[in-house]
Write an enzyme that holds these catalytic residues in place. Structure first.
Site, PDB file in Angstrom:
ATOM      1  N   LYS A  11       0.850  -1.202   0.000  1.00 27.27           N
ATOM      2  CA  LYS A  11       0.000   0.000   0.000  1.00 27.27           C
ATOM      3  C   LYS A  11       0.882   1.246   0.000  1.00 27.27           C
ATOM      4  O   LYS A  11       2.037   1.224   0.455  1.00 27.27           O
ATOM      5  CB  LYS A  11      -0.952   0.029   1.198  1.00 27.27           C
ATOM      6  CG  LYS A  11      -0.300   0.143   2.585  1.00 27.27           C
ATOM      7  CD  LYS A  11      -0.038   1.568   3.044  1.00 27.27           C
ATOM      8  CE  LYS A  11       0.860   1.590   4.269  1.00 27.27           C
ATOM      9  NZ  LYS A  11       1.727   2.607   4.526  1.00 27.27           N
ATOM     10  N   ASP A 141      -2.297  -1.559  10.039  1.00 25.62           N
ATOM     11  CA  ASP A 141      -2.465  -1.595   8.576  1.00 25.62           C
ATOM     12  C   ASP A 141      -3.084  -2.909   8.086  1.00 25.62           C
ATOM     13  O   ASP A 141      -3.460  -3.021   6.921  1.00 25.62           O
ATOM     14  CB  ASP A 141      -1.102  -1.456   7.862  1.00 25.62           C
ATOM     15  CG  ASP A 141      -0.569  -0.026   7.928  1.00 25.62           C
ATOM     16  OD1 ASP A 141      -1.351   0.893   8.223  1.00 25.62           O
ATOM     17  OD2 ASP A 141       0.640   0.154   7.664  1.00 25.62           O
TER      18      ASP A 141
HETATM   19  P1  ATP Z   1       4.543  -0.233   7.624  1.00 29.05           P
HETATM   20  O1  ATP Z   1       4.390   0.463   6.312  1.00 29.05           O
HETATM   21  O2  ATP Z   1       3.316  -1.048   8.012  1.00 29.05           O
HETATM   22  O3  ATP Z   1       5.071   0.615   8.721  1.00 29.05           O
HETATM   23  P2  ATP Z   1       6.990  -1.276   6.625  1.00 29.05           P
HETATM   24  O4  ATP Z   1       6.678  -1.539   5.200  1.00 29.05           O
HETATM   25  O5  ATP Z   1       7.681   0.009   6.945  1.00 29.05           O
HETATM   26  O6  ATP Z   1       5.636  -1.376   7.443  1.00 29.05           O
HETATM   27  P3  ATP Z   1       7.832  -3.983   6.970  1.00 29.05           P
HETATM   28  O7  ATP Z   1       8.346  -4.312   5.612  1.00 29.05           O
HETATM   29  O8  ATP Z   1       6.517  -4.538   7.362  1.00 29.05           O
HETATM   30  O9  ATP Z   1       7.850  -2.410   7.213  1.00 29.05           O
HETATM   31  O10 ATP Z   1       8.975  -4.443   7.995  1.00 29.05           O
HETATM   32  C1  ATP Z   1       9.172  -3.847   9.244  1.00 29.05           C
HETATM   33  C2  ATP Z   1       9.922  -4.837  10.161  1.00 29.05           C
HETATM   34  O11 ATP Z   1       9.109  -5.969  10.415  1.00 29.05           O
HETATM   35  C3  ATP Z   1      11.229  -5.345   9.573  1.00 29.05           C
HETATM   36  O12 ATP Z   1      12.240  -5.045  10.476  1.00 29.05           O
HETATM   37  C4  ATP Z   1      11.066  -6.854   9.457  1.00 29.05           C
HETATM   38  O13 ATP Z   1      12.200  -7.546   9.924  1.00 29.05           O
HETATM   39  C5  ATP Z   1       9.858  -7.181  10.345  1.00 29.05           C
HETATM   40  N1  ATP Z   1       8.967  -8.201   9.761  1.00 29.05           N
HETATM   41  C6  ATP Z   1       8.277  -9.118  10.442  1.00 29.05           C
HETATM   42  N2  ATP Z   1       7.528  -9.870   9.633  1.00 29.05           N
HETATM   43  C7  ATP Z   1       7.731  -9.434   8.386  1.00 29.05           C
HETATM   44  C8  ATP Z   1       7.235  -9.831   7.104  1.00 29.05           C
HETATM   45  N3  ATP Z   1       6.383 -10.855   6.948  1.00 29.05           N
HETATM   46  N4  ATP Z   1       7.645  -9.136   6.027  1.00 29.05           N
HETATM   47  C9  ATP Z   1       8.490  -8.065   6.182  1.00 29.05           C
HETATM   48  N5  ATP Z   1       9.012  -7.678   7.358  1.00 29.05           N
HETATM   49  C10 ATP Z   1       8.642  -8.348   8.462  1.00 29.05           C
END
Ligand code: ATP
Length: 314
Positions: A11, A141
């Site tokens: 998203k 989210d």
């Molecule tokens: P958001 O936009 O919801 O804040 P994000 O895109 O910034 O999320 P993610 O890619 O979800 O961040 O990853 C954030 C942290 O979560 C990372 O440090 C990762 O190690 C951990 N994590 C746990 N599960 C997952 C997963 N299935 N996929 C990606 N990261 C994960």
């Protein structure tokens, strides 16, 4: 069938405004969320043994119980213990396309896919609303990621009003591979710097939540006019992230100058996106940015707005 493969969309935030603090420690937000077709493939498969396993080839994604996809399966097994006992365990395989720690809800959409996948694998027949309620227990989210499309999100992001879906726009996404921004850091820093301007009375919060419904972004979406959507882009978190990460600020300025419909950081960053009215325009901007910033650490993707979150991989 003992196996389901699902595509889980990333998203972007077209609008993100922080309006106050909540008693639970989270922020009161007003957002407009949009699904894009940059997707992970999440496969759920029944196991003979009563355990939850996660396999993911991405070095930054944990394969243990801290993975949000694992937590989604643990929640489902706790919620439906008899089905879990009867059906046995589950193996979750995540093929990552969505960059990690990018502000694109990668972990949240993986968790949403596990909720949808186990609903199918275990023949639970849950409604979309029930899946969203379970998702809210995992992260703000996750409810949006279950359904996807275009939505106004309020509360801590879990209260959703779905809008007429957009699919005629494209986006160029750009992220430095080695850079990630901690979401808690971004929100805490925002509170330190701008907390004094938060609205604290419930009537004021209600009024601000309602304002987005009649605001320019929602009108632009209703009109399906890309130029207006580009003009309405807004993200409060840019105020703290761009000053701390000058490379991201420079990336945004470079992308803005390419002449798309508008550029902004998504969520807590550090991904920056530019809107385009066609795939061709997005691809041309991708080529231009490669020429202007010849940094091998910079990753670029072209994606399309889509009206769905989790869908079966046919
Ligand atoms: P958001 O936009 O919801 O804040 P994000 O895109 O910034 O999320 P993610 O890619 O979800 O961040 O990853 C954030 C942290 O979560 C990372 O440090 C990762 O190690 C951990 N994590 C746990 N599960 C997952 C997963 N299935 N996929 C990606 N990261 C994960």
């Amino acid at each position: 069938m003992r196996l389901y493969s699902l595509l889980a969309s990333a998203k972007i935030n077209l609008y993100l405004e922080i309006i106050g603090d909540r008693p639970d420690g989270y922020h009161e937000l007003v957002m407009v969320m949009q699904s894009v077709d940059l997707s992970d493939r999440v496969t759920v498969r029944s196991l003979g043994v009563k355990e939850i396993r996660v396999c993911c080839d991405h070095p930054q994604v944990p394969a243990d119980e801290t993975n949000l996809a694992y937590r989604a399966a643990a929640l489902m097994s706790a919620q439906f213990p008899k089905v879990f006992a009867k059906q046995g365990g589950v193996e979750i395989t995540i093929e990552k396309q969505i960059p990690v720690g990018a502000g694109l809800a990668g972990g949240s959409t993986n968790a949403a896919a596990v909720l949808v996948g186990l609903d199918m694998l275990w023949n639970l027949g849950l409604t979309q609303l029930e899946l969203q309620e379970l998702g809210a227990k995992l992260g703000s989210d996750v409810p949006f990621c279950v359904v996807g499309g275009t939505a106004i999100a309020t509360g801590r992001g879990e209260e959703l009003d779905f809008l007429y879906g957009l699919d005629n726009l494209y986006v160029l996404l750009a992220k430095y591979r080695s850079l990630s921004v901690s979401t808690p850091w971004a929100y805490q820093t925002y509170r330190q710097q701008f907390g004094e301007s938060y609205i604290s009375d419930s009537a004021g919060l209600d009024e601000r939540r309602r304002r987005v419904h009649s605001g320019s972004m929602v009108a632009a979406i209703a009109h399906q006019v890309g130029v207006e959507i580009g003009q309405g882009l807004h993200n409060d978190l840019e105020k703290v992230v761009l000053s701390e990460y000058p490379k991201v600020a420079q990336l945004k300025e470079t992308m803005k100058a390419l002449g798309g419909l508008g550029s902004m950081m998504s969520g807590s960053g550090p991904t920056v996106f530019s809107l385009a009215s066609s795939r061709l325009q997005a691809e041309q901007m991708k080529t231009q940015i490669r020429q202007q910033l010849s940094d091998p650490d910079l990753e670029l993707w072209v994606a399309q707005f889509i009206p769905t979150g989790i869908r079966l991989d046919s």
